[in-house]
Design an enzyme around this catalytic site. Sequence first.
Site, PDB file in Angstrom:
ATOM      1  N   GLY A 105       0.865  -1.174   0.000  1.00 18.74           N
ATOM      2  CA  GLY A 105       0.000   0.000   0.000  1.00 18.74           C
ATOM      3  C   GLY A 105       0.893   1.212   0.000  1.00 18.74           C
ATOM      4  CB  CYS A 106       1.827   3.516  -1.775  1.00 11.91           C
ATOM      5  SG  CYS A 106       2.753   2.048  -2.107  1.00 11.91           S
TER       6      CYS A 106
END
Lengths: 501, 364
Positions: free
Chosen positions: B13-14
């Site tokens: 995720g980011c």
Amino acid sequence: MAINFIHPEFEIIREEKRCIKCRACERQCANEVHSYDQEFDCMESDESKCVDCQRCVSLCPTRALKIRKTDNRYRENANWQQQAMEEIFRQADTGGVLLSSMGTPKDYPNYWDKILINASQVTNPPIDPLREPMETKVFLGKKLNKLEFDENGELLSEIPPQIELEMPIMFSAMSYGSISENAHKSLARAATELGTCYNTGEGGLNQDLYKYGANTIVQVASGRFGVHKDYLNAGAAIEIKMGQGAKPGIGGHLPGRKILEKVSRTRMIPVGVDAISPAPHHDIYSIEDLRQLIFSLKEATNYEKPVIVKIAAVHNVAAIASGIARSGADIIAIDGFRGGTGAAPTRIRDNVGIPIELALAAVDQRLRDEKIRNDVSIVIGGSIRSSADVVKAIALGADAVYIGTAALLALGCHLCRTCHTGKCNWGIATQREDLVKRLNPDIGAKRLANLVSAWNHEIMEMMGGMGINSIEALKGNRLMLRGIGMSAKELEIFGISHAGE
Amino acid sequence: MLKKEGEIRIPSGCAISGIINRSGQCSINGSEIVKSISYMHDRSNGLGGGFAGYGIYPEYADQYAFHVFYDDMSAREETERYLDRTFEMVNLSRIPTRKHPRIKNEPQIWRYFVNPIFTVLQEDQDEIDEKKFIVETVFYINTYIKGAYIFSSGKNMGVFKAVGFPEDVGEFYRLEEYDGYSWTAHGRYPTNTPGWWGGAHPFALLDYSIVHNGEISSYDANRRFIEMFDYKCTLQTDTEVITYIIDYLNRKQGLNFEDIAKIIAAPFWEEIERLPEAEAKRIKLFRNTFASLLITGPFSIILGFDGGLMALNDRLKLRSMVVGEKDNIVYLASEECAIRGICPDIENVWAPQGGEPIIIRVGK
């Protein structure tokens, strides 16, 4: 009379208390197993004629009947099993080649059952197909490698001839002759309702079915039965049948007793004459000959129809597929060795060819390695038993699948594997009018449409679970697969990791 | 044993963020983008952060700027020997960094401004494809020279990335010393701990750079297709394959970014049916031809390219992304806080729809 060494394979169990002697079983059995004994007012059976097609069991109004495998055994022998011995007795009796129908029943590894599908957890949301769009439309045929534009940025390119399907499932080739008119009608109507295609097989196209042309694939096989210009132009695509998974390297033989008036007209051969399809096409002894036939067919249809080349899955299938991809074919159909047949020599059916799973993995990877995967679509068949098999096939790299046996099961077939006798009690693999009319094509079409749309729902559920909302993102997506109980070599051929990796 | 990035596929995720000055003036200091991404600290977990700046090398604007990680001296020697044969080196130096308490295990980080040298024969035969040559060089070094990794290879742009939280990475690289017309940033939240600097983002090839938030479910379908066209997906990351797809469609197929968006985040068939006939035909041809380049699963990306940025969400909008404007500056970010933090009086904040590309080109 010579002694018959073979004890009947089945026993007919009739519960006398339930039997009302309505004689439905007697009327239903084309094999004449059941009879009524007037003197003793009871039903009798000759189990030696029984093929375990389950027609009488299904139609007995009081459920008084069941068929059981006999427990009569020869002396146990791990090497010489009962079936091997019986086949020897049979050949010693007749001096003939053993014949069988439908796919091999032998216990070969089934790789679909050794492959597991992925699903999203946490890092990526699953998608609910009931709430979000979920696309299963596929296009079969050559894809462009480069788009051309004019100076204003308007596209000049056109989509090459392709088949557009609402779902990646088609009905595979079964000829009119090997199956009945009503079976063909069922397939044609179901394909039309589903937005997919059925396949005429090598027996030509019955005049009454031309109206389903947009959902028809017309086949050209080595016997060239029923092939003429209107036939070629009647369908959505043309399939050249080079081989069949159940009998690679073998032609076909439809006995003269199945060639009645209508079949004769459709096949363009005289009534009562055996229809023999040679093992090779006698104008194709090599790959360059295939190219000529492909382009002859394209010429005859003004380059408007995609051409499919269907081959059996044999050992060097990847190299053969590569050759076909370079010969102008738009679609390659590969038929695995568990695929069905109306009749094949038993030894060939049970020993020649390879499983479709391995063939598909090898062909898809080879075409990619050679950078020509875009030039052809891949359709596979040969024992696709469920929507999960379809998902696995597409993730391995297929564009679509053919189903034959599963479609026949939907029509009532119980896999008694005696199609070659022509006495199909379900009205499928027969030309006997009284039997054919047992299959109502409207009901048959409905059952086929039910089956395939149920599968399509399941495919969408599995895609949604993986977080994929269009079938093209599943195609060749091998990361979505894991092997279970496979050797390192098998995993290497499939290009997948083992479960847990 | 833990596998390194490229030996195994690691979902992450980011957080992403981008800023661009529409006028093309190099008015945006690197510290701005560092501040923006810092507001989304909780969207990263300290296992990767990075930035891409455009317009940051005005004095070497005509040279390719190679940013390279080396594991050791021998990798550097071998790489420099290789580059020496086919490139004129206009300048080379270590990339300036400062010691940082939370950035550890740094490799040697070098920067080269280079001009490719072509043979007389190649020039005579008019067969020079300079960009292809650069791509081949990058692939060669990254694949065959052990311990060397070129992570930035465009002109007048550069990528700066490391294992760490993005704000720490920005301080480490002294980004306040660079001014550009556009910047992108990435904070990474991988679900594994490879701890390799090359695995941080942005991912870049030529002047394309990608920051990406999401996990694409179409990965292997995309990868196996794009590898037919001489790309090698050595990192097994979404960002890498998306970059190659964009390079393929833009540079090799000659499609513009609007059309590329319609291929990788294609409209649904039912939407296509409702479009005017000519447009429907065009998009149908795109979907048909590039079926295997459709990207499914959640993603929000900001693509940096020479002269602009493109932001794009997956067609179901499974990842957040907002856009805001103030005067000549356009802000893009995973969360609105990353915009308001650096521009409290932002105007026109909106969330683009799934599959709707936001393309900003400077000077337009």
